[in-house]
Scaffold this active site. Structure first.
Site, PDB file in Angstrom:
ATOM      1  N   TRP A  50     -46.894  -0.255 -29.283  1.00  0.00           N
ATOM      2  CA  TRP A  50     -46.972  -1.680 -29.669  1.00  0.00           C
ATOM      3  C   TRP A  50     -46.515  -2.612 -28.539  1.00  0.00           C
ATOM      4  O   TRP A  50     -46.618  -3.824 -28.660  1.00  0.00           O
ATOM      5  CB  TRP A  50     -46.123  -1.932 -30.923  1.00  0.00           C
ATOM      6  CG  TRP A  50     -46.779  -1.468 -32.194  1.00  0.00           C
ATOM      7  CD1 TRP A  50     -47.991  -0.849 -32.322  1.00  0.00           C
ATOM      8  CD2 TRP A  50     -46.256  -1.601 -33.525  1.00  0.00           C
ATOM      9  NE1 TRP A  50     -48.252  -0.584 -33.652  1.00  0.00           N
ATOM     10  CE2 TRP A  50     -47.204  -1.036 -34.409  1.00  0.00           C
ATOM     11  CE3 TRP A  50     -45.083  -2.135 -34.058  1.00  0.00           C
ATOM     12  CZ2 TRP A  50     -47.013  -1.000 -35.797  1.00  0.00           C
ATOM     13  CZ3 TRP A  50     -44.883  -2.098 -35.440  1.00  0.00           C
ATOM     14  CH2 TRP A  50     -45.840  -1.539 -36.297  1.00  0.00           C
ATOM     15  N   LYS A  51     -45.970  -2.037 -27.475  1.00  0.00           N
ATOM     16  CA  LYS A  51     -45.447  -2.846 -26.354  1.00  0.00           C
ATOM     17  C   LYS A  51     -44.503  -3.931 -26.894  1.00  0.00           C
ATOM     18  O   LYS A  51     -43.819  -3.695 -27.885  1.00  0.00           O
ATOM     19  CB  LYS A  51     -46.613  -3.409 -25.532  1.00  0.00           C
ATOM     20  CG  LYS A  51     -47.561  -2.282 -25.078  1.00  0.00           C
ATOM     21  CD  LYS A  51     -48.524  -2.692 -24.015  1.00  0.00           C
ATOM     22  CE  LYS A  51     -49.366  -1.489 -23.596  1.00  0.00           C
ATOM     23  NZ  LYS A  51     -50.275  -1.782 -22.515  1.00  0.00           N
ATOM     24  N   HIS A  71     -44.103   4.808 -18.349  1.00  0.00           N
ATOM     25  CA  HIS A  71     -45.284   3.955 -18.543  1.00  0.00           C
ATOM     26  C   HIS A  71     -45.406   3.009 -17.345  1.00  0.00           C
ATOM     27  O   HIS A  71     -44.408   2.483 -16.847  1.00  0.00           O
ATOM     28  CB  HIS A  71     -45.158   3.155 -19.843  1.00  0.00           C
ATOM     29  CG  HIS A  71     -46.420   2.444 -20.194  1.00  0.00           C
ATOM     30  ND1 HIS A  71     -46.788   1.260 -19.591  1.00  0.00           N
ATOM     31  CD2 HIS A  71     -47.424   2.761 -21.039  1.00  0.00           C
ATOM     32  CE1 HIS A  71     -47.960   0.884 -20.071  1.00  0.00           C
ATOM     33  NE2 HIS A  71     -48.370   1.777 -20.946  1.00  0.00           N
ATOM     34  N   GLU A 130     -52.902   7.886 -17.627  1.00  0.00           N
ATOM     35  CA  GLU A 130     -53.183   6.462 -17.795  1.00  0.00           C
ATOM     36  C   GLU A 130     -53.390   5.813 -16.439  1.00  0.00           C
ATOM     37  O   GLU A 130     -52.420   5.365 -15.810  1.00  0.00           O
ATOM     38  CB  GLU A 130     -51.990   5.763 -18.447  1.00  0.00           C
ATOM     39  CG  GLU A 130     -51.662   6.230 -19.833  1.00  0.00           C
ATOM     40  CD  GLU A 130     -51.074   5.076 -20.626  1.00  0.00           C
ATOM     41  OE1 GLU A 130     -51.701   4.670 -21.607  1.00  0.00           O
ATOM     42  OE2 GLU A 130     -50.032   4.550 -20.235  1.00  0.00           O
ATOM     43  N   GLY A 178     -52.884   0.997 -26.827  1.00  0.00           N
ATOM     44  CA  GLY A 178     -52.044  -0.194 -26.735  1.00  0.00           C
ATOM     45  C   GLY A 178     -52.548  -1.201 -27.754  1.00  0.00           C
ATOM     46  O   GLY A 178     -52.257  -1.103 -28.961  1.00  0.00           O
TER      47      GLY A 178
END
Ligand code: PGA
Length: 252
Positions: free
Chosen positions: A14-15, A100, A160, A224
């Site tokens: 969810w950042k 990340h 990623e 995301g």
């Protein structure tokens, strides 16, 4: 042809989005659909809402695991503003994202975080990926530094590529398979015998799941933006679920 169950993961990062109200509305808006067979969904909310999401998972009887978006490289002590692995575990997390691209950690910090996460009983989801399109030397360097011959389990890898995060299009099938071959080649060179689970993250679309995922050795996705809407989240669980039972021969 040998057909085996292929377990898949769908991680929702969810950042820095959400609120208590967002969590309530998200869970109230989910359908009564159960999680597809062979899929492990993991929601990673911001720190302040981890317990709210944990309570909502229980209240709504959802078979989701809880993860955090980061953790301290330290185990405990005088580190103002940081959150350690044992606290995350205490709040119900079983997974944690490490490295990340948006955290901008250097590689030695990633290594330290992986180690403290595992010590706290968490499964780190270790993010790797080149920052420049086509520059696989950057990926190779990460692999060499983060995954030594003595690498301990458990862990998941999220491939990623930085340039694909938050954009509109994920890489092509050929590009992803090149990157996967490099990652798998690294573990083969270490004579690593445990299964290495690799997920993909960065602008995952429905087309990606339908046309690219089945032709790779990927075992899931890290979402995301697509994890922020309950209908999109459930849609992706369903789409990925269609590939949870598959032939490894077809996917190699
Ligand atoms: P995105 O984010 O799906 O919004 O591109 C992916 C990520 O940062 O993990």
């Amino acid at each position: 042809m040998e057909v085996q169950d292929l377990h898949m993961w769908v991680i929702g990062n969810w950042k820095m989005n959400g609120s208590q109200e967002f969590v309530s509305v998200f869970f109230r808006s989910l359908s009564s659909q159960s999680v597809p067979h062979g899929v492990s969904p993991v929601l990673c909310p911001p720190y302040p809402y981890i317990s709210h999401v944990g309570d909502a998972i229980t209240a709504h009887k959802k078979n989701y695991a809880l993860g955090a978006q980061d953790l301290s490289a330290h185990e405990v002590g005088a580190h103002t503003g940081e959150v350690c692995g044992s606290m995350l575990q205490d709040c119900g997390c079983t997974y944690v994202l490490v490295g990340h691209a948006e955290r901008k950690d250097d590689l030695s910090t990633v290594v330290a975080k992986v180690s403290v996460a595992q010590k706290a009983g968490l499964c780190p989801i270790i993010c790797v990926g080149e920052s420049e399109k086509g520059n696989f030397a950057l990926l190779d360097e990460q692999l060499k530094k983060i995954f030594p011959a003595t690498m301990k389990t458990p862990f998941l890898i999220a491939y990623e590529p930085l340039w694909a995060i938050g954009s509109t299009t994920p890489p092509s099938l050929e590009y992803i398979n090149d990157a996967l071959a490099r990652i798998r080649g690294h573990f083969a060179s270490l004579a690593f015998t445990d299964e290495v689970v690799i997920l993909y993250g960065g602008s995952v679309t429905e087309t990606f799941i339908e046309t690219i995922l089945p032709h790779t050795t990927l075992q899931g996705v890290l979402l995301g933006r697509a994890s922020l809407s309950p209908s999109s989240w459930e849609h992706f669980l369903h789409l990925v679920g269609k590939h949870a039972v598959s032939s490894r021969e077809d996917r190699s």
